[in-house]
Design a protein around this motif. Structure first.
Motif: not given
Ligand code: ATP
Ligand code: MG
Lengths: 424, 271
Positions: B181-206
């Motif tokens: 985000l520091a690159t100041q984008p308008r379009l963000l591409l997220l590649d498997e941001p939840a990989a390796g997270m537990n359900p609770q962490e996934i909720d936080q991520l969402m």
């Protein structure tokens, strides 16, 4: 102003000034004899070369064996300027200085022009820049030198002798360093695109090419005064302690200030992960070229210092084996530590060229190159991060910004909502 | 329009196009990793890209960001053709991404990681750094403050001087998003941001994704295996298998699509 000079900055500046004064007194009173004075100057030159290599390899992650080639270019170019000058010939001075200026202007112009097109092939970029540089030096030889060579000589010689000598020496050092920079830029365009292993081989090739050309300066190249493999004699011995000190400090300060800036962080990011750096918007190609050119300029400057201390240059000084010295020094001192390089650089010359030469029997010279690799190997096994790791003394350390004082708690999603509220 | 489901609301369809990929094809030697891939994303959308392992999802992201040059096809961002541009220019145009396998600058500090992404906006040159000009000091101060604000948003403010590689896994993922985000984008591409997270962490991520989407007015294109995340936050989804698009639609439609179930059951069940 004064505030910025507090703490480590102030103690560093006072400390180095004190060192300068003490050494100057030792030299003036004759306590530091020419033998050890030579060792000290040599150590400074070798440290400058090594700092340059550490910038390229230790901080930017580009494995280069070309550093001694640029050291040689700086040494021979600056020596040629002063050699001819003291023989009433200003041509080398005029050609190197004005040729470099023109070449830089043309190369900047060409680069700005090529930037307008997308996907210009590396080779095209290289050829255009080469053409720009050659044109710059050609114009200097053909037109500028005949036009202003003699008037410039008269004007400079009109000054008191001591002053004109210092000016010419200064220009010779700058000229040698700039030439090394221009060559490294041209060479860096195609070569830095290669991966690290190929870069090592290509830069080693560069050092060898330079050595071969130096062996044949009087036959292949039109520089009879360099006398090819017989060695260049008659260079004025103009390197003094103040010059060594000023150049050395300039290298340290420029490198430090560069590294402690946004560009410096970009340089580090390329070492850490080149692809990630490119994908957060860093122009990695130009970042690598920048580090490579700055490192080579340091080497070129060191070459000028060394040439005018020795008053003699020989191609074997820049041969295959000695060219490993800077690499050994930075690996010993720690890749990515300026402090480590400075300590090991001086110590290396002090020990090998100073102490051991005095106290060990004749045949030692031959054994050195059996000992070096073994010591290096031992180092790799026992302490791969080098003596200093990435440690820096306070003055050279990158500042850690203090934590920001938060006025109000910003909304942090990590703590705010609970899972149930989110589910759609 | 190509590359979109038919049944989206007219309100969304009226928005300007941010990313338009058409006929994207990429070969690794003889392996066809992406084949005739098309997608059109409009401003402010959150679109998912799913598919079994090796389907070609990461390759699509790599093609968008210029890591590889596609064998064929066109990628337009804001109307401008991206094919052939170097990665850093694509990023500077306003596209940012994270990586499936975290790629932080592991030996540098947390703050440095964010500051580096600010470099193209540093606003001072080489001479300013070497001579420590006034502009250097002012701009550097601004950069550091902005980066610290970012770290605060991501709950990393007190770790700014820690070495990035020493952070726990979840925080490293966060830092990677902060850096993007520091690159100041308008379009963000997220590649498997939840990989390796537990359900609770996934909720936080969402929650985090929704938050940054509002706050920075982002359009988001997201690759993810974890259905919990995809089904909850994506407005519509594109499904790939063997480099080809096999389905496209709203989460509930895609979930019941026999082709999708087959693709997943072939190698792995939908989690
Ligand atoms: N650099 C490469 N060279 C050769 N083949 C590659 C390369 N990168 C990816 N591939 C191949 O291309 C295909 C698609 O890979 P890709 O990484 O895009 O899949 P993916 O959908 O991201 O899978 P995953 O869910 O495992 O991340 C795979 O068969 C992979 O082996
Ligand atoms: Mg992937």
């Amino acid at each position: 102003m004064l505030q910025r000079l507090r703490g480590p900055n102030l103690s560093f500046i006072l400390g180095s000034l004190a060192f300068f004064v003490v050494v100057q007194i030792l030299i003036s009173t004759g306590l530091l004899n020419p033998y050890w004075q030579n060792i000290l100057f040599w150590g400074a030159a070798m440290t400058m070369v090594s700092l340059g290599l550490n910038l390229i390899y230790g901080f930017n992650g580009q494995f280069s064996l070309g550093q001694f080639g640029f050291y040689a270019i700086g040494a021979y170019a600056s020596a040629d300027i002063t050699y001819r000058w003291v023989r009433n010939d200003p041509s080398a001075l005029v050609v190197v200085i004005f040729g470099s200026i023109l070449a830089l202007i043309f190369m900047l112009g060409i680069s700005a022009f090529l930037r307008r097109f997308y996907g210009v092939a590396t080779l095209t970029k290289f050829l255009f820049n080469l053409l720009a540089a050659v044109l710059g030096f050609f114009l200097a030889v053909r037109f500028i030198n005949p036009a202003i060579g003699q008037p410039l000589y008269q004007a400079l010689n009109g000054l008191p002798q001591g002053i004109s000598q210092q000016i010419v020496f200064f220009l010779a050092l700058v000229g040698g360093a700039t030439l090394a920079g221009i060559v490294s830029y041209l060479f860096g365009i195609p070569v830095l695109e290669l991966g690290s292993d190929y870069l090592g081989i290509a830069t080693l090739g560069f050092t060898i090419i330079v050595k071969v050309l130096l062996d044949n300066t009087d036959t292949l190249l039109p520089f009879p005064e360099m006398k090819g493999a017989r060695g260049m004699v008659g260079i004025p011995k103009w390197t003094t302690w103040p010059w060594v000190f000023v150049c050395f400090m300039a290298v340290v300060l420029v490198m430090r200030n560069l590294l402690h800036s946004s560009t410096g962080r970009a340089i580090l990011s390329v070492r850490e992960d080149e692809r990630a750096a490119e994908l957060v918007g860093i122009n990695t190609a130009s970042t690598k070229i920048l580090a490579f050119v700055v490192g080579s300029v340091f080497a070129g400057l060191a070459g000028g210092i060394r040439a005018h201390d020795m008053a003699f240059l020989h191609p074997t000084m820049f041969g295959f084996l000695p060219s490993f010295n800077p690499l050994i020094i930075i690996v010993f001192g720690g890749l990515g530590s300026m402090t480590g390089t400075i300590i090991t650089g001086f110590f290396w010359i002090f020990l090998l060229e100073g102490l051991l030469r005095l106290y060990l029997p004749e045949g030692f010279e031959t054994w050195r190159f059996v000992v070096y690799p073994l010591v290096l190997l031992g180092m790799m096994l026992l302490r791969p991060q080098g003596l200093m790791g990435r440690y820096e003394i306070a003055f050279l350390r990158r500042p850690l910004p203090s934590l920001r004082v938060v006025k109000e708690t910003p909304p942090t999603p990590a703590v705010a909502p609970k899972a149930e509220e989110v589910a759609v | 329009m190509r590359g979109r489901p038919e049944n989206l609301s007219p309100e969304v369809e009226a928005r300007p196009v941010v990313l338009e990929i058409e006929g994207l094809t990429h070969y690794f030697d003889s392996l066809r990793a992406v084949s005739n891939f098309s997608v059109t994303i409009k401003e402010g959308e959150l679109v998912g890209l799913i598919g079994p392992n090796g389907a070609g999802k990461t390759t699509v992201f790599n093609l968008i960001t210029g890591v590889y040059r596609p064998t064929a096809g066109s990628i337009r961002y804001d109307g401008a053709q991206l094919v052939g541009l170097p990665s850093h220019e694509i990023i500077q145009m306003g596209i940012a991404r994270t990586f499936q396998n975290i790629r932080l600058f592991a030996n540098l500090t947390v703050l440095d990681n964010v500051l580096i992404a600010y470099h193209p906006h540093s606003g001072y040159g080489l001479a300013d750094s070497i001579f420590r000009s006034r502009r250097f000091r002012e701009r550097e101060k601004v950069m550091i403050e902005r980066s610290q604000e970012f770290l605060e948003i991501f709950g990393l403010a007190d770790r700014q001087n820690d070495i990035a590689g020493s952070l726990p896994y979840g925080l490293q993922r966060r830092l990677e998003i902060a850096r993007a985000l520091a690159t100041q984008p308008r379009l963000l591409l997220l590649d498997e941001p939840a990989a390796g997270m537990n359900p609770q962490e996934i909720d936080q991520l969402m929650e985090l994704i929704q938050f940054i989407r509002e706050r920075f007015q982002l359009t988001i294109f997201l690759v993810e295996h974890r259905m919990r995340l995809v089904m909850n936050i994506c407005e519509w989804i594109t499904v790939m298998d063997f480099g080809e698009i096999i389905a496209r639609g709203k989460p509930e439609e895609v979930r019941g699509d026999p082709k999708v179930i087959e693709a997943y059951l072939g190698r792995q069940a939908i989690r």
